[in-house]
Scaffold this active site. Structure first.
Site, PDB file in Angstrom:
ATOM      1  N   LYS A  33       0.889  -1.308  -0.094  1.00  0.00           N
ATOM      2  CA  LYS A  33       0.054   0.091   0.077  1.00  0.00           C
ATOM      3  C   LYS A  33       0.824   1.362  -0.176  1.00  0.00           C
ATOM      4  O   LYS A  33       2.116   1.049   0.348  1.00  0.00           O
ATOM      5  CB  LYS A  33      -0.905   0.119   1.078  1.00  0.00           C
ATOM      6  N   ARG A 129     -10.368  -0.024  15.726  1.00  0.00           N
ATOM      7  CA  ARG A 129     -10.148   1.048  14.439  1.00  0.00           C
ATOM      8  C   ARG A 129     -11.099   0.482  13.689  1.00  0.00           C
ATOM      9  O   ARG A 129     -12.486   0.788  13.763  1.00  0.00           O
ATOM     10  CB  ARG A 129      -8.693   0.880  13.967  1.00  0.00           C
ATOM     11  N   TYR A 253      18.119  28.815   7.839  1.00  0.00           N
ATOM     12  CA  TYR A 253      16.929  29.528   8.442  1.00  0.00           C
ATOM     13  C   TYR A 253      16.788  29.501  10.188  1.00  0.00           C
ATOM     14  O   TYR A 253      17.131  28.690  10.631  1.00  0.00           O
ATOM     15  CB  TYR A 253      15.657  28.935   7.994  1.00  0.00           C
ATOM     16  N   MET A 301      13.743  23.450   2.160  1.00  0.00           N
ATOM     17  CA  MET A 301      12.899  22.763   1.178  1.00  0.00           C
ATOM     18  C   MET A 301      13.761  21.960   0.288  1.00  0.00           C
ATOM     19  O   MET A 301      13.396  20.898  -0.155  1.00  0.00           O
ATOM     20  CB  MET A 301      12.218  23.783   0.440  1.00  0.00           C
TER      21      MET A 301
HETATM   22  C1  LIG Z   1      -0.423  -1.646   7.028  1.00  0.00           C
HETATM   23  C2  LIG Z   1      -1.082  -2.955   7.365  1.00  0.00           C
HETATM   24  C3  LIG Z   1      -0.236  -4.101   7.355  1.00  0.00           C
HETATM   25  C4  LIG Z   1       1.356  -3.852   7.525  1.00  0.00           C
HETATM   26  O1  LIG Z   1       1.842  -3.454   8.680  1.00  0.00           O
HETATM   27  P1  LIG Z   1       3.468  -3.348   8.879  1.00  0.00           P
HETATM   28  O2  LIG Z   1       3.689  -2.964  10.306  1.00  0.00           O
HETATM   29  O3  LIG Z   1       4.081  -2.460   8.086  1.00  0.00           O
HETATM   30  O4  LIG Z   1       3.848  -4.991   8.674  1.00  0.00           O
HETATM   31  C5  LIG Z   1      -0.723  -5.298   7.784  1.00  0.00           C
HETATM   32  N1  LIG Z   1      -2.127  -5.126   7.774  1.00  0.00           N
HETATM   33  C6  LIG Z   1      -2.810  -4.302   7.859  1.00  0.00           C
HETATM   34  C7  LIG Z   1      -4.225  -4.585   7.756  1.00  0.00           C
HETATM   35  C8  LIG Z   1      -2.405  -3.164   7.451  1.00  0.00           C
HETATM   36  O5  LIG Z   1      -3.061  -1.884   7.348  1.00  0.00           O
END
Ligand SMILES: *Cc1c(COP(=O)(O)O)cnc(C)c1O
Length: 357
Positions: A33, A129, A253, A301
């Protein structure tokens, strides 16, 4: 050409994927992702395609990008669909789909589908969640079966605190999960990277490693599996300007750094617009011409300043590693009070160059 670039080592990526398999003996969905945590989802998926059991992404847009690039392996939508009208595309592309809420279950019951779905039924075992409430879990499972629209169900949940190795919360979550799935004979998927690496006794037919694939540790302390990971991304650039300053001169800066003694300063073509964290303070490690040194003053930047005082062999054109095999992204994350996940996801503007194909 501006010398800032991210080198992506696909051999290291494959090594880390194999480690996730090896330490669990489970099937592993490579989590790609958010553009593979900034590493480039298509290239990462292509590099893993012959060995990976599948991939996981956050949404159908990310999944379609993989299919458009010719990736045929299973792809799981970690949050399922956001709107029911994604279901025909999910079917057409054979995506696997999380169901985390009752509204998604109802949408599946009402949909007209010409092929059965593969569903990963998510339980909220305590993270609070997404995921079904334990009291609804068995009924949801039965309703999916009864709908006739589902070919296969995997039971899943997600840990909130698996990165804390001596915290009991993960054990509590496993207990909630075991109680909720009692009597259901289906495959199970619980483990993200910290759980894969640090919780060997958690049963999970499928694991879902993300951050570990990219060679960064989710832990704040030393850990045995983490020590065997290979960093995949090296963010590097070059020194584009060198200056000698007497004591008492401000750098950058806000004059956030004032030379305590005569110093030699290198300006590096790298800034927060590339994803280098602006909150990294003076003292954050860098590698210049093969030697460790430190960031000085505020990150701009497009540029940042480093200390060359004790690196006499470094100068104009010297290569600087901001993070990679020598300077760990997790150390930069600590310095900038964030996590390596965000360090990687923030990468932008710099070209990515791939090796180890
Ligand atoms: C992003 C995600 C993972 C991967 O998590 P990591 O800590 O990067 O291994 C696994 N399961 C779900 C449901 C996620 O959203």
């Amino acid at each position: 050409m501006r010398p800032a670039r991210a080198l992506i080592d696909l051999q290291a990526l494959r090594h880390n994927y194999q480690m996730a398999r090896e330490v669990t003996g489970a099937k592993a969905l490579a989590v790609v992702k958010a553009d593979a945590y900034g590493h480039g989802a298509v290239r990462v998926a292509q590099a893993l395609e012959t060995e990976a059991d599948g991939f996981a992404v956050a949404c159908i847009e990310e999944a379609l990008e993989l299919r458009a690039a010719g990736i045929c392996a299973p792809v799981l939508l970690l949050e399922g669909f956001f709107e029911a009208d994604e279901l025909p595309l999910i079917i057409e592309n054979d995506f696997w789909c999380v169901v985390h809420s009752l509204w998604q279950l109802e949408a599946i019951e009402q949909a007209k589908l010409n092929k059965p779905l593969t569903i990963w039924l998510k339980l909220d075992s305590g993270m609070h969640r997404v995921g079904l409430h334990p009291k609804d879990y068995q009924e949801a499972y039965q309703r999916l079966l009864a709908s006739g629209k589902v070919a296969r169900i995997v039971l899943m949940s997600h840990f909130a605190r698996a990165d804390e190795l001596d915290c009991v919360r993960s054990d509590e979550q496993v207990a909630v999960f075991e109680a909720a799935r009692k009597g259901l004979s289906a495959e199970v998927s619980l483990r993200n990277s910290p759980s894969v690496m640090g919780w060997p006794n958690v049963g999970s037919d499928w694991v879902r490693p993300g951050i570990m694939l990219y060679g960064a540790t989710p832990f704040g302390e030393d850990q045995a599996v983490a020590a065997r990971l290979q960093p995949v991304m090296t963010l590097e650039s070059k020194v584009i300007c060198v200056r000698e300053l007497p004591a008492g001169e401000p750098v950058g800066y806000g004059a956030r750094f004032i030379t305590p003694k005569p110093m030699r300063i290198g300006v590096v073509a790298m800034g927060y617009a590339d994803g280098y964290p602006r909150h990294a303070p003076t003292g954050t490690p860098v590698l210049v011409a093969g030697q460790r040194s430190q960031l000085l003053g505020r990150v701009s930047m497009d540029m940042l300043c480093i200390d060359l005082t004790d690196v006499p062999h470094a100068g104009l054109g010297s290569t600087v590693e901001l993070w990679g095999k020598n300077i760990l992204a997790s150390d930069i994350a600590v310095a900038a009070e964030t996590i390596p996940y965000q360090i990687f996801c923030n990468l932008r503007r710099v070209p990515r160059l791939y090796c180890g194909d």
